[in-house]
Design an enzyme around this catalytic site. Structure first.
Site, PDB file in Angstrom:
ATOM      1  N   GLU A  93      -2.123  18.141  18.958  1.00  0.00           N
ATOM      2  CA  GLU A  93      -2.762  17.036  19.674  1.00  0.00           C
ATOM      3  C   GLU A  93      -2.792  15.765  18.866  1.00  0.00           C
ATOM      4  O   GLU A  93      -3.045  15.790  17.667  1.00  0.00           O
ATOM      5  CB  GLU A  93      -4.239  17.364  19.908  1.00  0.00           C
ATOM      6  CG  GLU A  93      -4.475  18.397  20.921  1.00  0.00           C
ATOM      7  CD  GLU A  93      -5.981  18.626  21.058  1.00  0.00           C
ATOM      8  OE1 GLU A  93      -6.348  19.645  21.603  1.00  0.00           O
ATOM      9  OE2 GLU A  93      -6.763  17.781  20.606  1.00  0.00           O
ATOM     10  N   CYS A 106      -5.110   8.935  16.030  1.00  0.00           N
ATOM     11  CA  CYS A 106      -5.797  10.078  15.443  1.00  0.00           C
ATOM     12  C   CYS A 106      -4.797  11.236  15.457  1.00  0.00           C
ATOM     13  O   CYS A 106      -4.257  11.575  16.508  1.00  0.00           O
ATOM     14  CB  CYS A 106      -7.021  10.380  16.311  1.00  0.00           C
ATOM     15  SG  CYS A 106      -7.866  11.868  15.831  1.00  0.00           S
ATOM     16  N   CYS A 113      -7.477  25.510  12.953  1.00  0.00           N
ATOM     17  CA  CYS A 113      -8.199  25.231  11.711  1.00  0.00           C
ATOM     18  C   CYS A 113      -8.889  26.511  11.262  1.00  0.00           C
ATOM     19  O   CYS A 113      -9.339  27.296  12.073  1.00  0.00           O
ATOM     20  CB  CYS A 113      -9.237  24.130  11.958  1.00  0.00           C
ATOM     21  SG  CYS A 113     -10.101  23.612  10.463  1.00  0.00           S
ATOM     22  N   CYS A 117     -16.048  25.440  12.097  1.00  0.00           N
ATOM     23  CA  CYS A 117     -17.300  24.725  12.417  1.00  0.00           C
ATOM     24  C   CYS A 117     -17.676  25.039  13.871  1.00  0.00           C
ATOM     25  O   CYS A 117     -16.830  25.012  14.757  1.00  0.00           O
ATOM     26  CB  CYS A 117     -17.111  23.219  12.243  1.00  0.00           C
ATOM     27  SG  CYS A 117     -16.527  22.774  10.592  1.00  0.00           S
ATOM     28  N   CYS A 120     -17.104  22.610  17.031  1.00  0.00           N
ATOM     29  CA  CYS A 120     -15.771  22.010  17.146  1.00  0.00           C
ATOM     30  C   CYS A 120     -14.837  22.910  17.953  1.00  0.00           C
ATOM     31  O   CYS A 120     -14.707  24.100  17.668  1.00  0.00           O
ATOM     32  CB  CYS A 120     -15.211  21.790  15.737  1.00  0.00           C
ATOM     33  SG  CYS A 120     -13.478  21.324  15.703  1.00  0.00           S
ATOM     34  N   CYS A 332     -11.546  16.416  19.532  1.00  0.00           N
ATOM     35  CA  CYS A 332     -10.570  17.231  18.819  1.00  0.00           C
ATOM     36  C   CYS A 332     -10.525  18.663  19.345  1.00  0.00           C
ATOM     37  O   CYS A 332     -11.539  19.311  19.530  1.00  0.00           O
ATOM     38  CB  CYS A 332     -10.833  17.129  17.313  1.00  0.00           C
ATOM     39  SG  CYS A 332     -11.564  18.481  16.472  1.00  0.00           S
TER      40      CYS A 332
HETATM   41  N1  SAH Z   1     -11.268  18.813   9.642  1.00  0.00           N
HETATM   42  C1  SAH Z   1     -11.603  17.473   9.367  1.00  0.00           C
HETATM   43  C2  SAH Z   1     -10.918  16.476  10.264  1.00  0.00           C
HETATM   44  C3  SAH Z   1     -10.778  16.847  11.718  1.00  0.00           C
HETATM   45  S1  SAH Z   1     -12.274  16.923  12.624  1.00  0.00           S
HETATM   46  C4  SAH Z   1     -13.103  17.278   9.410  1.00  0.00           C
HETATM   47  O1  SAH Z   1     -13.803  18.183   9.826  1.00  0.00           O
HETATM   48  O2  SAH Z   1     -13.556  16.238   8.970  1.00  0.00           O
HETATM   49  C5  SAH Z   1     -12.595  15.222  12.896  1.00  0.00           C
HETATM   50  C6  SAH Z   1     -14.046  14.883  13.150  1.00  0.00           C
HETATM   51  O3  SAH Z   1     -14.441  15.350  14.457  1.00  0.00           O
HETATM   52  C7  SAH Z   1     -14.998  15.556  12.159  1.00  0.00           C
HETATM   53  O4  SAH Z   1     -15.934  14.632  11.667  1.00  0.00           O
HETATM   54  C8  SAH Z   1     -15.632  16.610  13.023  1.00  0.00           C
HETATM   55  O5  SAH Z   1     -16.844  17.032  12.500  1.00  0.00           O
HETATM   56  C9  SAH Z   1     -15.725  15.911  14.352  1.00  0.00           C
HETATM   57  N2  SAH Z   1     -16.013  16.778  15.493  1.00  0.00           N
HETATM   58  C10 SAH Z   1     -15.555  18.014  15.741  1.00  0.00           C
HETATM   59  N3  SAH Z   1     -16.066  18.501  16.894  1.00  0.00           N
HETATM   60  C11 SAH Z   1     -16.874  17.532  17.380  1.00  0.00           C
HETATM   61  C12 SAH Z   1     -17.685  17.431  18.548  1.00  0.00           C
HETATM   62  N4  SAH Z   1     -17.772  18.415  19.439  1.00  0.00           N
HETATM   63  N5  SAH Z   1     -18.375  16.288  18.719  1.00  0.00           N
HETATM   64  C13 SAH Z   1     -18.290  15.262  17.831  1.00  0.00           C
HETATM   65  N6  SAH Z   1     -17.539  15.307  16.735  1.00  0.00           N
HETATM   66  C14 SAH Z   1     -16.827  16.428  16.499  1.00  0.00           C
HETATM   67 FE1  SF4 Z   2     -11.828  22.278  11.272  1.00  0.00          FE
HETATM   68 FE2  SF4 Z   2     -13.098  21.272  13.385  1.00  0.00          FE
HETATM   69 FE3  SF4 Z   2     -14.462  21.902  11.195  1.00  0.00          FE
HETATM   70 FE4  SF4 Z   2     -12.814  19.788  11.154  1.00  0.00          FE
HETATM   71  S1  SF4 Z   2     -14.646  20.020  12.392  1.00  0.00           S
HETATM   72  S2  SF4 Z   2     -13.001  21.400   9.611  1.00  0.00           S
HETATM   73  S3  SF4 Z   2     -11.184  20.534  12.529  1.00  0.00           S
HETATM   74  S4  SF4 Z   2     -13.350  23.342  12.512  1.00  0.00           S
END
Ligand code: SAH
Ligand code: SF4
Length: 341
Positions: A93, A106, A113, A117, A120, A332
């Site tokens: 994506e 982006c 991943c 988290c 996410c 994301c």
């Molecule tokens: N893995 C890296 C970069 C990709 S995620 C990281 O975690 O920083 C990019 C951003 O999107 C991160 O700050 C992540 O915490 C945020 N993100 C992921 N899921 C989200 C959600 N449901 N709502 C808002 N931000 C989100």
């Molecule tokens: Fe991976 Fe999503 Fe956590 Fe970023 S926020 S490290 S993409 S699981």
């Protein structure tokens, strides 16, 4: 070899091994990256014989194949999101976000991943594989040349954890930055990490000074470990030390992302804890309303994010970030999940 994964020096060396002169590399890059031409037949400053001989660049051991668009969605706010297909059929994506003074891409660093988290969508889908350098560069190439759009900035905030794919990711940054390739200034590039401490320390030593953004999302180990498993490996004390080291080495401000999950990491107590953790540091906090999963209410998360900003604003540098393209699953991981479902 994938052209998009080669630095200029590597391409020069490669072409010279094949008996071509060095300047052919500059010409080739110019056609591909500046003029958007990927067929050797179109390289009109190459002699006709040469064009014929290399019309299939695999004769040169090269492939010049832009990523294929599998799906594109256009948001009412101008944001576009594409799902691109890789050579093994995996999907990745990337999002295009136009604003008045800039246009940001982006991009993803991995398919899926490993970090898991829990807020996410990517984290929930699991991990498939690392992206190669050319597959990272290819996402920006897609917007800039295949779609012909202006790209001024790029953020590694798509799927994946960039610092968990260090070698490929770093190489891609150099190609993106190279004036003969995508030519985006280091200051216009942002790496976002969930907090891989050794990676942050390595970044601090890199001559290429891109912006660092750390996904913090909680002011205590107790809360952070509940939503981000990486915190058990690199708890806040180590993370903050790495961030301080980065600031010391680079003299640059670090951005901390704080996604507000209503009634979990907001409210007065968490605001006070966050202020205590961050005050007097060279950091900027971006507060982001958690992206609602399909069917959830967006207004509610925005309301809570605004409240939290008001609580920390007197003491910290903070900006409220609106999420863009909510109507096209631009958060994301959401689009890929939808298609794969
Ligand atoms: N893995 C890296 C970069 C990709 S995620 C990281 O975690 O920083 C990019 C951003 O999107 C991160 O700050 C992540 O915490 C945020 N993100 C992921 N899921 C989200 C959600 N449901 N709502 C808002 N931000 C989100
Ligand atoms: Fe991976 Fe999503 Fe956590 Fe970023 S926020 S490290 S993409 S699981």
């Amino acid at each position: 070899m994938d052209l998009f994964g080669l630095t200029k020096t590597e391409l020069e060396e490669h072409l010279m091994r094949k008996g071509l002169q060095r300047f052919r590399a500059t010409q080739l890059l110019d056609w591909v990256y500046k003029k958007g031409k990927t067929e050797v037949d179109e390289f009109t400053n190459w002699p006709k014989k040469m064009r014929e001989r290399y019309s299939d660049p695999s004769v040169l051991g090269l492939s010049i194949l832009p990523l294929k668009e599998k799906l594109i969605q256009n948001s009412l706010d101008g944001t576009k999101k594409a799902l691109l297909e890789l050579k093994d059929g995996e999907l990745v994506e990337t999002v295009y976000i136009p604003e008045s003074d800039r246009a940001t891409v982006c991009f993803s660093s991995q398919v899926g991943c490993k970090m898991g988290c829990n807020f996410c969508a990517t984290g929930k889908s699991g991990f498939s594989r690392d992206l190669e350098a050319g597959e990272i560069v290819g996402q920006l190439y897609y917007w800039q040349q295949t779609k012909g759009l202006r790209v001024t900035n790029a953020v590694a905030m798509g799927q994946g954890e960039p610092l968990d794919n260090w070698d490929n990711f770093l190489k891609a940054l150099y190609i993106i930055n190279d004036a003969d390739c995508l030519n985006l200034g280091a200051r216009h590039l942002t790496v976002s990490t969930c907090g891989i401490v050794p990676g942050i320390k390595k970044m601090a030593k890199e001559p290429l000074q891109v912006n660092l953004s750390v996904s913090l999302h909680a002011p205590t180990d107790e809360l952070r470990s509940q939503i981000m498993p990486i915190n058990r490996r690199y708890p806040l004390k180590e993370l903050m030390e790495a961030i301080e080291e980065y600031i010391r080495e680079t003299n640059r401000r670090v951005t901390l992302e704080y996604t507000v999950i209503p009634r979990f990491n907001d409210g007065k107590t968490n605001a006070a804890l966050l202020i205590a953790l961050l005050k007097d540091r060279l950091v900027h906090v971006n507060v982001i309303p958690v992206n609602p999963q399909v069917g959830e209410d967006e207004g509610e998360s925005l309301y809570h994010a605004k409240e939290f900003v008001n609580l920390i604003k007197p003491q910290l540098n903070v900006t409220l970030r609106r999420s863009r393209g909510a109507d096209i699953d631009a958060a994301c991981g959401q689009l890929r999940r939808k298609v794969l479902k």
